[in-house]
Design a protein around this motif. Structure first.
Motif, PDB file in Angstrom:
ATOM      1  N   ILE A  18       1.109  -0.923   0.215  1.00 36.61           N
ATOM      2  CA  ILE A  18       0.450  -0.049  -0.039  1.00 36.61           C
ATOM      3  C   ILE A  18       0.406   1.403   0.163  1.00 36.61           C
ATOM      4  N   ILE A  19       1.003   2.197  -1.120  1.00 32.91           N
ATOM      5  CA  ILE A  19       1.483   3.752  -1.172  1.00 32.91           C
ATOM      6  C   ILE A  19       0.977   4.414  -0.477  1.00 32.91           C
ATOM      7  N   ASN A  20       0.723   5.291   0.137  1.00 36.31           N
ATOM      8  CA  ASN A  20       0.439   6.835   0.211  1.00 36.31           C
ATOM      9  C   ASN A  20       0.252   7.362  -0.825  1.00 36.31           C
ATOM     10  N   GLU A  21      -0.968   8.211  -1.324  1.00 39.74           N
ATOM     11  CA  GLU A  21      -1.165   8.662  -2.085  1.00 39.74           C
ATOM     12  C   GLU A  21      -0.029   9.818  -2.261  1.00 39.74           C
ATOM     13  N   GLU A  22       0.178  10.690  -1.505  1.00 37.52           N
ATOM     14  CA  GLU A  22       0.920  11.798  -0.843  1.00 37.52           C
ATOM     15  C   GLU A  22       2.632  11.436  -1.991  1.00 37.52           C
ATOM     16  N   VAL A  23       2.967  10.246  -1.529  1.00 36.68           N
ATOM     17  CA  VAL A  23       3.921   9.842  -1.889  1.00 36.68           C
ATOM     18  C   VAL A  23       4.114   9.177  -4.220  1.00 36.68           C
ATOM     19  N   TYR A  35      12.852  14.760 -16.288  1.00 31.32           N
ATOM     20  CA  TYR A  35      13.007  14.104 -17.249  1.00 31.32           C
ATOM     21  C   TYR A  35      13.847  15.494 -18.440  1.00 31.32           C
ATOM     22  N   PRO A  36      14.694  14.471 -19.172  1.00 34.67           N
ATOM     23  CA  PRO A  36      15.138  13.178 -19.964  1.00 34.67           C
ATOM     24  C   PRO A  36      15.870  12.165 -19.159  1.00 34.67           C
ATOM     25  N   LYS A  37      16.430  12.536 -17.916  1.00 32.73           N
ATOM     26  CA  LYS A  37      17.006  11.765 -17.309  1.00 32.73           C
ATOM     27  C   LYS A  37      16.295  11.619 -16.053  1.00 32.73           C
ATOM     28  N   GLU A  38      17.335  10.014 -15.293  1.00 32.45           N
ATOM     29  CA  GLU A  38      16.334   9.725 -14.442  1.00 32.45           C
ATOM     30  C   GLU A  38      16.425  10.129 -13.073  1.00 32.45           C
ATOM     31  N   PHE A  39      15.098  10.106 -11.975  1.00 36.74           N
ATOM     32  CA  PHE A  39      15.332  10.205 -10.823  1.00 36.74           C
ATOM     33  C   PHE A  39      15.832   9.120  -9.836  1.00 36.74           C
ATOM     34  N   ILE A  40      16.315   8.970  -8.686  1.00 44.60           N
ATOM     35  CA  ILE A  40      16.334   7.674  -8.409  1.00 44.60           C
ATOM     36  C   ILE A  40      16.175   8.720  -6.137  1.00 44.60           C
ATOM     37  N   ALA A  41      15.199   7.728  -5.552  1.00 46.38           N
ATOM     38  CA  ALA A  41      15.301   7.918  -4.325  1.00 46.38           C
ATOM     39  C   ALA A  41      14.530   6.520  -3.456  1.00 46.38           C
ATOM     40  N   PHE A  42      14.389   6.571  -1.586  1.00 42.54           N
ATOM     41  CA  PHE A  42      14.390   5.333  -1.223  1.00 42.54           C
ATOM     42  C   PHE A  42      13.122   5.695  -0.397  1.00 42.54           C
ATOM     43  N   LEU A  43      12.319   4.478  -0.576  1.00 40.55           N
ATOM     44  CA  LEU A  43      11.046   4.505   0.361  1.00 40.55           C
ATOM     45  C   LEU A  43      11.413   4.068   1.335  1.00 40.55           C
ATOM     46  N   GLN A  44      11.053   4.522   2.205  1.00 48.67           N
ATOM     47  CA  GLN A  44      10.321   4.327   4.174  1.00 48.67           C
ATOM     48  C   GLN A  44       8.716   3.838   4.148  1.00 48.67           C
ATOM     49  N   GLY A  45       8.731   2.600   5.246  1.00 47.94           N
ATOM     50  CA  GLY A  45       8.160   2.530   5.340  1.00 47.94           C
ATOM     51  C   GLY A  45       7.918   1.556   6.458  1.00 47.94           C
ATOM     52  N   THR A  46       6.245   0.045   6.876  1.00 48.00           N
ATOM     53  CA  THR A  46       6.651  -0.589   7.650  1.00 48.00           C
ATOM     54  C   THR A  46       5.996  -1.757   7.269  1.00 48.00           C
ATOM     55  N   ILE A  47       6.124  -3.109   7.681  1.00 45.04           N
ATOM     56  CA  ILE A  47       4.744  -3.907   8.057  1.00 45.04           C
ATOM     57  C   ILE A  47       4.183  -3.862   9.093  1.00 45.04           C
ATOM     58  N   LYS A  48       2.969  -3.938   8.671  1.00 46.61           N
ATOM     59  CA  LYS A  48       1.731  -4.099   9.506  1.00 46.61           C
ATOM     60  C   LYS A  48       1.176  -5.002   9.495  1.00 46.61           C
ATOM     61  N   GLU A  49       0.445  -6.393   9.372  1.00 47.24           N
ATOM     62  CA  GLU A  49      -0.775  -6.885   9.871  1.00 47.24           C
ATOM     63  C   GLU A  49      -0.303  -7.334   8.238  1.00 47.24           C
ATOM     64  N   GLU A  50       1.019  -8.040   7.748  1.00 40.73           N
ATOM     65  CA  GLU A  50       1.226  -8.576   6.358  1.00 40.73           C
ATOM     66  C   GLU A  50       1.098  -7.927   5.426  1.00 40.73           C
ATOM     67  N   GLU A 130       6.923  -8.588 -11.006  1.00 43.11           N
ATOM     68  CA  GLU A 130       6.231  -7.162 -10.454  1.00 43.11           C
ATOM     69  C   GLU A 130       4.499  -7.672  -9.786  1.00 43.11           C
ATOM     70  N   ILE A 131       4.475  -6.316  -8.513  1.00 43.44           N
ATOM     71  CA  ILE A 131       3.623  -7.357  -7.805  1.00 43.44           C
ATOM     72  C   ILE A 131       2.657  -6.323  -7.651  1.00 43.44           C
ATOM     73  N   ARG A 132       1.305  -6.176  -7.105  1.00 40.51           N
ATOM     74  CA  ARG A 132       0.162  -5.189  -7.499  1.00 40.51           C
ATOM     75  C   ARG A 132       0.513  -4.839  -6.049  1.00 40.51           C
ATOM     76  N   PHE A 133       0.216  -3.468  -6.030  1.00 36.82           N
ATOM     77  CA  PHE A 133      -0.279  -1.974  -5.161  1.00 36.82           C
ATOM     78  C   PHE A 133      -1.801  -1.534  -5.059  1.00 36.82           C
ATOM     79  N   ARG A 134      -1.803  -1.114  -4.391  1.00 32.92           N
ATOM     80  CA  ARG A 134      -2.574   0.231  -3.929  1.00 32.92           C
ATOM     81  C   ARG A 134      -2.305   0.892  -3.884  1.00 32.92           C
ATOM     82  N   VAL A 135      -3.339   2.358  -4.500  1.00 38.72           N
ATOM     83  CA  VAL A 135      -3.155   3.967  -3.663  1.00 38.72           C
ATOM     84  C   VAL A 135      -3.723   3.765  -2.114  1.00 38.72           C
TER      85      VAL A 135
END
Length: 142
Positions: A18-23, A35-50, A130-135
């Motif tokens: 699950i990804i926060n819509e602000e993210v 664009y047209p260059k790439e960008f990179i960042a790191f994702l912060q999160g936690t695991i709760k209830e799978e 590929e894995i599914r996600f929701r916002v």
């Protein structure tokens, strides 16, 4: 290393991303601005209830071209980093270099491709599958 995973609450498996819509909005904005260059960042999160909840991004100085983006990782040890996000100017399919990186680092990886919208975001596991996600709107603590 297992000790660190336990401290960071990353020793659990998850069945849903699950990804926060602000993210998501920030990812889209950064990809368009880079664009047209790439960008990179790191994702912060936690695991709760799978559920892996992605609630913010961490940025570092990075080097980018139209074909790649990379950073010298110097993140704090206790940072809840669970993955990476980077843009591809053309397609969101992982490159061979991406797949090597995925397999050695973090739990998930996101690639966003041109024209940089919700439909061009793909989430991959460490094996490049590929894995599914929701916002979701997630209230952040102030």
């Amino acid at each position: 290393m297992n000790f660190l995973k336990k401290i960071l609450n990353l020793d659990k498996s998850f069945k849903e991303v699950i990804i926060n819509e602000e993210v998501i909005s920030t990812i889209i904005e950064f990809a368009k601005n880079a664009y047209p260059k790439e960008f990179i960042a790191f994702l912060q999160g936690t695991i709760k209830e799978e559920k892996l909840l992605i609630n913010s991004l961490t940025y570092q100085h990075f080097y980018a071209s139209e074909k790649s983006a990379f950073t010298q990782t110097t993140l704090p040890l206790i940072s809840n980093i669970v993955g990476t996000i980077h843009s591809h100017p053309l397609q969101s399919k992982p490159s061979k270099t991406d797949l090597k990186f995925f397999n050695k680092n973090y739990m998930i990886h996101i690639i966003i491709s041109y024209p940089f919208n919700i439909n061009t975001i793909k989430v991959y596991n460490k094996y490049g599958e590929e894995i599914r996600f929701r916002v979701k709107f997630i209230k952040t603590k102030n």
